[in-house]
Write a protein that holds these residues in place. Structure first.
Motif, mmCIF file in Angstrom:
data_model
loop_
_atom_site.group_PDB
_atom_site.id
_atom_site.type_symbol
_atom_site.label_atom_id
_atom_site.label_comp_id
_atom_site.label_asym_id
_atom_site.label_seq_id
_atom_site.Cartn_x
_atom_site.Cartn_y
_atom_site.Cartn_z
ATOM 1 N N GLN A 1 0.585 -1.311 -0.327
ATOM 2 C CA GLN A 1 -0.142 0.413 0.208
ATOM 3 C C GLN A 1 0.850 1.371 -0.015
ATOM 4 O O GLN A 1 1.968 1.428 1.441
ATOM 5 C CB GLN A 1 -0.313 0.032 1.550
ATOM 6 C CG GLN A 1 -1.674 1.306 1.221
ATOM 7 C CD GLN A 1 -2.849 1.499 2.545
ATOM 8 O OE1 GLN A 1 -2.080 0.103 3.325
ATOM 9 N NE2 GLN A 1 -3.106 2.357 2.798
ATOM 10 N N GLN A 2 0.409 2.067 -1.134
ATOM 11 C CA GLN A 2 1.446 3.042 -1.644
ATOM 12 C C GLN A 2 0.566 4.218 -0.303
ATOM 13 O O GLN A 2 0.084 4.822 0.100
ATOM 14 C CB GLN A 2 1.349 3.897 -2.150
ATOM 15 C CG GLN A 2 2.379 4.718 -3.278
ATOM 16 C CD GLN A 2 3.623 4.371 -2.833
ATOM 17 O OE1 GLN A 2 3.676 3.131 -3.131
ATOM 18 N NE2 GLN A 2 4.502 5.515 -2.503
ATOM 19 N N GLN A 3 2.157 4.917 1.062
ATOM 20 C CA GLN A 3 1.793 5.459 2.058
ATOM 21 C C GLN A 3 1.319 7.141 1.293
ATOM 22 O O GLN A 3 0.985 7.667 2.250
ATOM 23 C CB GLN A 3 2.233 5.421 3.327
ATOM 24 C CG GLN A 3 2.274 3.902 4.021
ATOM 25 C CD GLN A 3 3.027 4.134 5.020
ATOM 26 O OE1 GLN A 3 3.199 4.642 6.106
ATOM 27 N NE2 GLN A 3 3.607 2.585 5.181
ATOM 28 N N VAL A 4 2.392 7.251 0.632
ATOM 29 C CA VAL A 4 2.292 9.084 0.714
ATOM 30 C C VAL A 4 2.006 9.038 -1.094
ATOM 31 O O VAL A 4 2.833 8.245 -2.030
ATOM 32 C CB VAL A 4 3.423 9.482 0.118
ATOM 33 C CG1 VAL A 4 3.274 11.381 -0.286
ATOM 34 C CG2 VAL A 4 4.324 9.486 1.406
ATOM 35 N N ARG A 5 1.050 9.474 -2.215
ATOM 36 C CA ARG A 5 0.600 9.154 -3.325
ATOM 37 C C ARG A 5 0.094 10.649 -3.549
ATOM 38 O O ARG A 5 0.628 11.726 -3.346
ATOM 39 C CB ARG A 5 -1.028 8.602 -2.968
ATOM 40 C CG ARG A 5 -1.278 6.922 -2.768
ATOM 41 C CD ARG A 5 -2.947 6.540 -2.878
ATOM 42 N NE ARG A 5 -3.042 4.937 -3.004
ATOM 43 C CZ ARG A 5 -3.356 4.929 -2.073
ATOM 44 N NH1 ARG A 5 -3.492 5.618 -0.754
ATOM 45 N NH2 ARG A 5 -3.500 3.776 -1.544
ATOM 46 N N GLN A 6 0.561 10.512 -4.682
ATOM 47 C CA GLN A 6 1.178 11.946 -6.191
ATOM 48 C C GLN A 6 0.251 11.292 -7.322
ATOM 49 O O GLN A 6 -0.210 10.982 -7.747
ATOM 50 C CB GLN A 6 2.813 11.959 -5.744
ATOM 51 C CG GLN A 6 3.639 12.263 -5.267
ATOM 52 C CD GLN A 6 4.812 12.823 -5.297
ATOM 53 O OE1 GLN A 6 5.589 11.586 -5.357
ATOM 54 N NE2 GLN A 6 4.879 13.687 -6.451
ATOM 55 N N TRP A 35 9.344 18.290 -0.497
ATOM 56 C CA TRP A 35 9.703 18.330 -2.182
ATOM 57 C C TRP A 35 10.836 17.906 -2.454
ATOM 58 O O TRP A 35 11.723 19.051 -2.247
ATOM 59 C CB TRP A 35 8.410 19.099 -2.077
ATOM 60 C CG TRP A 35 7.387 18.886 -2.252
ATOM 61 C CD1 TRP A 35 6.110 19.259 -1.093
ATOM 62 C CD2 TRP A 35 6.164 18.455 -2.933
ATOM 63 N NE1 TRP A 35 5.134 18.813 -1.553
ATOM 64 C CE2 TRP A 35 4.828 18.661 -2.895
ATOM 65 C CE3 TRP A 35 5.844 17.314 -4.797
ATOM 66 C CZ2 TRP A 35 4.160 17.721 -3.079
ATOM 67 C CZ3 TRP A 35 5.520 17.292 -5.432
ATOM 68 C CH2 TRP A 35 3.787 17.732 -4.324
ATOM 69 N N TYR A 36 11.336 16.785 -3.278
ATOM 70 C CA TYR A 36 12.513 16.849 -3.997
ATOM 71 C C TYR A 36 12.421 16.637 -5.648
ATOM 72 O O TYR A 36 11.459 16.106 -6.072
ATOM 73 C CB TYR A 36 13.245 15.357 -3.527
ATOM 74 C CG TYR A 36 13.943 15.272 -2.347
ATOM 75 C CD1 TYR A 36 13.255 15.262 -0.903
ATOM 76 C CD2 TYR A 36 15.858 15.364 -2.235
ATOM 77 C CE1 TYR A 36 13.221 15.169 -0.127
ATOM 78 C CE2 TYR A 36 15.942 15.564 -1.430
ATOM 79 C CZ TYR A 36 15.274 15.503 0.401
ATOM 80 O OH TYR A 36 15.516 15.372 1.191
ATOM 81 N N TRP A 37 13.237 17.304 -6.279
ATOM 82 C CA TRP A 37 13.066 17.992 -7.655
ATOM 83 C C TRP A 37 14.073 16.688 -8.398
ATOM 84 O O TRP A 37 15.309 16.162 -7.373
ATOM 85 C CB TRP A 37 12.759 18.858 -7.889
ATOM 86 C CG TRP A 37 14.020 19.911 -7.899
ATOM 87 C CD1 TRP A 37 14.943 19.620 -6.968
ATOM 88 C CD2 TRP A 37 13.908 21.599 -8.643
ATOM 89 N NE1 TRP A 37 15.567 21.167 -7.176
ATOM 90 C CE2 TRP A 37 14.651 22.261 -8.078
ATOM 91 C CE3 TRP A 37 12.914 21.700 -9.460
ATOM 92 C CZ2 TRP A 37 15.176 23.240 -8.617
ATOM 93 C CZ3 TRP A 37 12.957 23.304 -9.446
ATOM 94 C CH2 TRP A 37 14.625 23.902 -9.136
ATOM 95 N N CYS A 90 7.104 14.315 -3.962
ATOM 96 C CA CYS A 90 6.722 14.348 -2.638
ATOM 97 C C CYS A 90 7.376 13.485 -1.640
ATOM 98 O O CYS A 90 7.160 11.905 -1.566
ATOM 99 C CB CYS A 90 5.079 14.152 -2.360
ATOM 100 S SG CYS A 90 4.572 14.859 -1.077
ATOM 101 N N ALA A 91 7.475 13.402 -0.266
ATOM 102 C CA ALA A 91 7.493 12.472 0.700
ATOM 103 C C ALA A 91 7.169 12.583 2.043
ATOM 104 O O ALA A 91 7.539 13.734 2.367
ATOM 105 C CB ALA A 91 9.152 12.169 0.827
#
Lengths: 112, 112
Positions: A1-6, A35-37, A90-91
């Motif tokens: 299950q993805q805990q962080v969704r974008q 947020w990383y790019w 996003c993290a």
């Protein structure tokens, strides 16, 4: 299950427009959201981050809007430039930040 | 120069071989990470060390093993590589009381 969704997975905007990248999370104990790019053929680098004590964080053309109740945040890039074309991650983490939970990223293309 | 350094940049090998990747940071950080980034840019944390001690060990195949000689070095060994190990392996570091992770340039592994 993805805990962080974008979302979206990919986004194309014209130069000068505002790009909006969305992020949502499951764990209400998360207390740090960076947020990383990542530019093509480069490594991720921190762009901007927020903690839930604030509902907004601004750095130049980049702004994070945070909604703790809905467990959502978004990254707004105003006056988008072709040089902003990158993948945005996003993290989230909790506590001592020893482990970041990463989203799958949004690929942004800014057309001139 | 202070940064996160990784060697090699690129490595091609055959299925079943053993490979080792090196990571060194000169930022004075005390926490280091190994991530795997696949062709879809999915970032997965594999290991994390703090002052030479393992603090995060995600579910990865046993053929992967981290090695830390001191807090500035964190190497990754893969015994008997498999095709699905083809990816970019990113090393990162962080100072314990700060949030930002700094990434190295990555090692791109191709398993034929």
């Amino acid at each position: 299950q993805q805990q962080v969704r974008q979302s979206p997975q990919s986004l194309t905007v014209w130069e000068g427009e505002t790009a909006i990248l969305n992020c949502s999370y499951e764990d209400s104990t998360f207390d740090y959201f960076p947020w990383y790019w990542q530019f093509p053929r480069e490594s991720p680098a921190l762009l901007i981050a927020i903690r839930p004590v604030s509902n907004k964080k601004e750095d130049g053309r980049f702004t994070i809007f945070f909604n703790k109740r809905e467990k959502k945040l978004s990254l707004h890039i105003t006056d988008s430039q072709p040089g902003d074309s990158a993948t945005y991650f996003c993290a989230a983490s909790v506590g001592d930040n020893s482990k970041l939970i990463w989203g799958l990223g949004t690929s942004l293309v800014v057309n001139p | 120069e202070t940064a996160v350094f990784q060697t090699p940049n690129y490595h091609v090998t055959q299925v079943g071989n053993e490979v080792s990747f090196n990571c060194k940071q000169t930022l004075g950080h005390d926490t280091m990470y190994w991530y795997k980034q696949d062709s879809k840019k999915l970032l997965k944390i594999m290991f994390s060390y703090n002052n030479k001690q393992l603090i995060v060990n995600e579910t990865v195949p046993r053929r992967f093993s981290p090695q830390s000689s001191d807090k500035a070095h964190l190497n990754l060994r893969i015994k008997s590589v498999e095709p699905e190990d083809s990816a970019v392996y990113l090393c990162a570091s962080r100072l314990g009381n700060q949030d930002t992770q700094y990434f190295g340039p990555g090692t791109r592994l191709l398993v034929l």
